[in-house]
Design an enzyme around this catalytic site. Structure first.
Site, short mmCIF file in Angstrom:
data_model
loop_
_atom_site.label_atom_id
_atom_site.label_comp_id
_atom_site.label_asym_id
_atom_site.label_seq_id
_atom_site.Cartn_x
_atom_site.Cartn_y
_atom_site.Cartn_z
N GLU A 156 -6.56 -6.43 -8.39
CA GLU A 156 -6.73 -7.41 -7.19
C GLU A 156 -7.53 -6.73 -5.35
O GLU A 156 -7.65 -6.07 -5.57
CB GLU A 156 -5.01 -7.94 -6.51
CG GLU A 156 -4.48 -8.94 -7.33
CD GLU A 156 -3.04 -9.00 -7.87
OE1 GLU A 156 -2.50 -10.40 -7.46
OE2 GLU A 156 -2.69 -8.37 -6.56
N CYS A 215 -10.49 -5.14 1.15
CA CYS A 215 -9.34 -4.47 0.90
C CYS A 215 -9.71 -4.11 -0.51
O CYS A 215 -9.43 -5.15 -1.52
CB CYS A 215 -8.16 -5.05 1.28
SG CYS A 215 -6.93 -4.13 0.52
N CYS A 265 -0.46 2.39 -9.90
CA CYS A 265 -0.78 3.77 -9.43
C CYS A 265 0.45 4.87 -9.95
O CYS A 265 1.03 4.10 -10.75
CB CYS A 265 0.24 3.10 -8.40
SG CYS A 265 -0.23 4.43 -6.88
N CYS A 277 6.19 5.08 -4.81
CA CYS A 277 6.14 4.29 -3.68
C CYS A 277 7.29 3.43 -3.28
O CYS A 277 7.44 1.93 -3.62
CB CYS A 277 5.59 4.21 -2.19
SG CYS A 277 3.98 5.89 -2.50
N CYS A 332 6.34 -0.28 -2.21
CA CYS A 332 5.99 -1.12 -2.10
C CYS A 332 5.88 -1.39 -4.13
O CYS A 332 5.47 -1.49 -5.16
CB CYS A 332 4.22 -0.19 -2.92
SG CYS A 332 2.85 -0.41 -3.21
N HIS A 387 4.80 6.63 7.47
CA HIS A 387 6.35 5.70 7.00
C HIS A 387 7.82 6.83 7.10
O HIS A 387 8.87 5.68 7.06
CB HIS A 387 5.92 5.83 5.65
CG HIS A 387 4.82 5.03 4.85
ND1 HIS A 387 4.26 3.89 6.43
CD2 HIS A 387 4.53 4.91 3.66
CE1 HIS A 387 3.22 3.17 5.27
NE2 HIS A 387 2.84 3.63 4.31
N CYS A 423 -0.33 -6.33 2.78
CA CYS A 423 -0.19 -4.74 1.98
C CYS A 423 1.36 -4.76 1.30
O CYS A 423 1.83 -5.01 1.51
CB CYS A 423 0.26 -3.78 3.55
SG CYS A 423 -1.60 -3.94 4.66
N1 SAH Z 1 -2.43 4.23 -2.25
C1 SAH Z 1 -2.84 4.31 -0.75
C2 SAH Z 1 -2.98 2.90 -1.28
C3 SAH Z 1 -2.80 2.03 -1.08
S1 SAH Z 1 -0.92 1.02 0.07
C4 SAH Z 1 -2.12 4.58 0.39
O1 SAH Z 1 -0.33 4.47 -0.23
O2 SAH Z 1 -2.31 4.94 1.26
C5 SAH Z 1 -1.80 0.54 1.24
C6 SAH Z 1 -0.72 0.47 2.86
O3 SAH Z 1 0.55 -0.24 2.04
C7 SAH Z 1 0.03 1.80 2.52
O4 SAH Z 1 -0.10 2.05 3.87
C8 SAH Z 1 1.08 1.62 1.91
O5 SAH Z 1 2.13 2.18 1.93
C9 SAH Z 1 1.26 0.05 2.56
N2 SAH Z 1 1.98 -0.73 1.63
C10 SAH Z 1 2.72 -0.95 0.55
N3 SAH Z 1 3.50 -1.31 0.43
C11 SAH Z 1 3.91 -1.93 1.46
C12 SAH Z 1 4.61 -3.40 1.89
N4 SAH Z 1 5.50 -3.85 0.83
N5 SAH Z 1 4.39 -3.57 3.38
C13 SAH Z 1 4.02 -3.46 4.09
N6 SAH Z 1 2.97 -2.10 3.52
C14 SAH Z 1 3.41 -1.56 3.01
FE1 SF4 Z 2 0.66 3.81 -4.94
FE2 SF4 Z 2 1.75 1.91 -3.35
FE3 SF4 Z 2 2.43 4.40 -3.11
FE4 SF4 Z 2 -0.17 3.72 -2.22
S1 SF4 Z 2 2.43 2.78 -1.57
S2 SF4 Z 2 0.41 5.40 -3.19
S3 SF4 Z 2 -0.25 2.24 -4.19
S4 SF4 Z 2 2.72 3.21 -4.86
#
Ligand code: SAH
Ligand code: SF4
Length: 392
Positions: free
Chosen positions: A116, A129, A136, A140, A143, A251, A369
Site C-alpha cells: 500500500e 507514504c 515485515c 511490533c 502495528c 514509543h 499509520c
Molecule cells: N518500519 C518502520 C516504518 C513503518 S511504520 C518503523 O517502524 O519505523 C511507520 C510509523 O507508524 C512507525 O512509527 C510505527 O511505529 C507507527 N505505527 C505502527 N502502527 C501504528 C498504529 N497502529 N497506530 C499508530 N502508529 C503506528
Molecule cells: Fe514493521 Fe510495523 Fe514494526 Fe515498523 S512498526 S518495524 S512496519 S512491525
C-alpha cells in the site's frame, strides 16, 4: 519462534535483471547502473553518458513510459532500447479516497504481491507514504503490518515506482510548453508504509538516489524521511549513504515496555539506540531526528513517561511526533484519551521540544499509520502469535 528469530536481513529480493533473454526495467536503476546496462546491451561507451541523460529526463522528468515517444533519440536507437529494456512501474489495483482527501493505493508488484502507498494532501504540499517491504520481519505489537509475515523486499524499481504512480494519478507530470507549476503535489516522501526500510537497505538507498537526483523527480534529501524501528547497525550507514531525514519509532521510555512494543529493542536497547542516534545529525548533515511515539492508553502515556522521554533524548536535536494509536481489528491496545495526549505533549513542549500530535489521516479507509496491510494475507499470524511475541 524466539524473540530474535524474525530479525533478519536474509530475505528474498527479486533479481534486478530479468532472466536470460528478458528485458531490463529501467525504473529504479541508479545513473551508474543504467549507464552500465546501456553499455552491456550494446550502446557504444562514448555515447552512453549522453543517452543516459536523455533517457533519464524522459522517464523521470516527463514521466514517459514508451521509447517511441523519445523523439530526441534516433529511431533505430529507440527500437534498440525497446528490444532490451522496459519502463515499468507497479500496477494500481485499487484506489480509495478518504473524506479528508487522503488517497490509498493498493499496488500490485511482481509475483502478485500487494503493498500500500498513501498520499496525504496538505495545504501547498503533499506527503507520499511509501512501502519498502511486503509485510515485515518485525513484530511490533501495535502495528497492523507486524501481523503479516515478511513476503519479500521491494526492488528499487518498485519503490521508485510508488512515487511515479502517485504522480500519474495526481496528474503531476509536467506538460511540455505549459508554464512551470512550482507547487508540488508530491512534495515530501516518507518511508513509513509497510516494512522496515533498513532491512531492505540497498534497494531503499538506490531508490532514494533516483528520487533525489537533481534532474528528474528532484526531491531534496530534506524532503525525504526514513522511519526505522531502530536497526542500529544500519543507521550510521543510512546517514552516509542516503543522507535523508531520520525518524525513529521510539514509543517507550523503559526497556521493559519497549521490548514489548518494539521487539527489536531486545536486540538493540534504548541506550544503544540513543548512542547511535546522537551521531546521526552530524553524519548526515541534517538538523533534527523525529522521535515517533504512539500513544497507547495505560501503556506508555503517563506524565512520568513524558519526563523520562525528554531526559533520555536530551542533547539530541529532536522533534517528538506523538501519534494517537490507530486501531485495527483485533488490536490489543486502545488509543490514549485526548486529554492524556495533550498533557503528555505539554510536558514535552515545555522541555523545549516541538511536540506535534499527528492528526490521523485517512482513518475511514484504513490508511492511517500502522493500519496498512494488503489484502493478500498469505501468511497471517494469529492474534495469539502476536500476543505471544509481544510477551503480552
Ligand atoms: N518500519 C518502520 C516504518 C513503518 S511504520 C518503523 O517502524 O519505523 C511507520 C510509523 O507508524 C512507525 O512509527 C510505527 O511505529 C507507527 N505505527 C505502527 N502502527 C501504528 C498504529 N497502529 N497506530 C499508530 N502508529 C503506528
Ligand atoms: Fe514493521 Fe510495523 Fe514494526 Fe515498523 S512498526 S518495524 S512496519 S512491525
Amino acid at each position: 519462534m524466539t524473540a530474535t528469530a524474525p530479525i533478519t536481513q536474509d530475505v528474498l529480493t527479486l533479481p534486478r535483471k530479468l532472466p536470460e533473454g528478458g528485458k531490463v526495467n529501467i525504473v529504479g536503476l541508479t545513473r551508474e547502473q543504467l549507464r552500465a546496462a546501456l553499455i552491456a546491451a550494446g550502446t557504444p561507451e562514448k555515447q552512453a553518458k549522453m543517452r543516459l541523460g536523455q533517457i533519464w529526463q524522459w522517464v523521470y522528468h516527463w514521466g514517459v513510459r514508451d521509447f517511441a515517444v523519445m523523439t530526441n533519440l534516433a529511431k533505430d536507437y529507440r527500437a534498440f532500447l525497446a528490444e532490451h529494456f522496459t519502463i515499468e512501474i507497479p500496477e494500481v489495483v485499487s484506489r480509495q479516497v478518504s473524506a479528508d482527501g487522503t488517497r490509498k493505493y493498493l499496488v500490485r508488484i511482481a509475483g502478485g504481491h500487494e503493498v500500500e502507498t498513501v498520499y496525504i494532501p496538505e495545504e501547498n504540499r503533499g506527503t507520499l507514504c511509501i512501502s519498502s517491504q511486503v509485510g515485515c520481519t518485525l513484530t511490533c505489537s501495535f502495528c497492523h503490518t507486524g501481523t503479516q509475515k515478511l513476503v519479500r523486499n521491494l526492488t528499487a524499481g518498485e519503490i521508485v515506482g510508488q512515487v511515479m504512480l502517485a504522480r500519474d494519478d495526481l496528474g503531476e507530470w509536467p506538460v511540455p510548453g505549459a508554464p512551470k507549476d512550482e507547487t508540488r503535489l508530491v512534495s515530501n516522501v516518507v518511508l513509513m508504509g509497510m516494512g522496515e526500510p533498513l532491512y531492505n537497505f540497498d534497494n531503499v538507498r538506490d531508490a532514494m538516489q533516483v528520487v533525489m537526483d537533481n534532474e528528474g523527480l528532484t526531491l531534496s534529501r530534506r524532503r525525504i524521511t526514513l522511519s526505522t524501528s531502530g536497526v542500529v547497525p544500519e543507521i550510521a550507514r543510512a546517514a552516509e549513504e542516503i543522507g535523508c531525514l531520520l525518524a525513529v519509532s521510539f514509543h517507550a521510555t523503559t526497556d521493559e515496555v519497549r521490548d514489548k512494543l518494539v521487539p527489536i529493542n531486545k536486540r538493540w536497547n534504548i541506550e544503544t539506540l540513543l548512542n547511535t542516534l546522537r551521531d546521526y545529525p552530524r553524519l548526515s548533515n541534517s538538523e533534527r531526528i523525529t522521535f515517533e511515539y504512539v500513544m497507547l492508553k495505560g501503556v506508555n502515556d503517563t506524565d512520568a513517561d513524558a519526563r523520562r522521554l525528554v531526559k533520555l533524548i536530551s542533547g539530541i536535536p529532536a522533534k517528538i511526533n506523538l501519534i494517537p494509536f490507530n486501531e485495527w481489528p483485533g488490536a490489543p491496545y486502545e488509543r490514549s484519551d485526548w486529554e492524556r495526549i495533550e498533557a503528555f505533549a505539554d510536558i514535552v513542549y515545555k522541555a523545549g521540544y516541538a511536540s506535534p500530535i499527528r492528526t490521523p489521516r485517512g482513518e475511514d479507509i484504513m490508511a492511517a499509520c500502522g493500519q496498512l496491510k494488503s489484502a493478500t494475507e498469505r501468511a497471517r499470524k494469529s492474534s495469539k502469535e502476536i500476543a505471544a511475541e509481544a510477551g503480552l
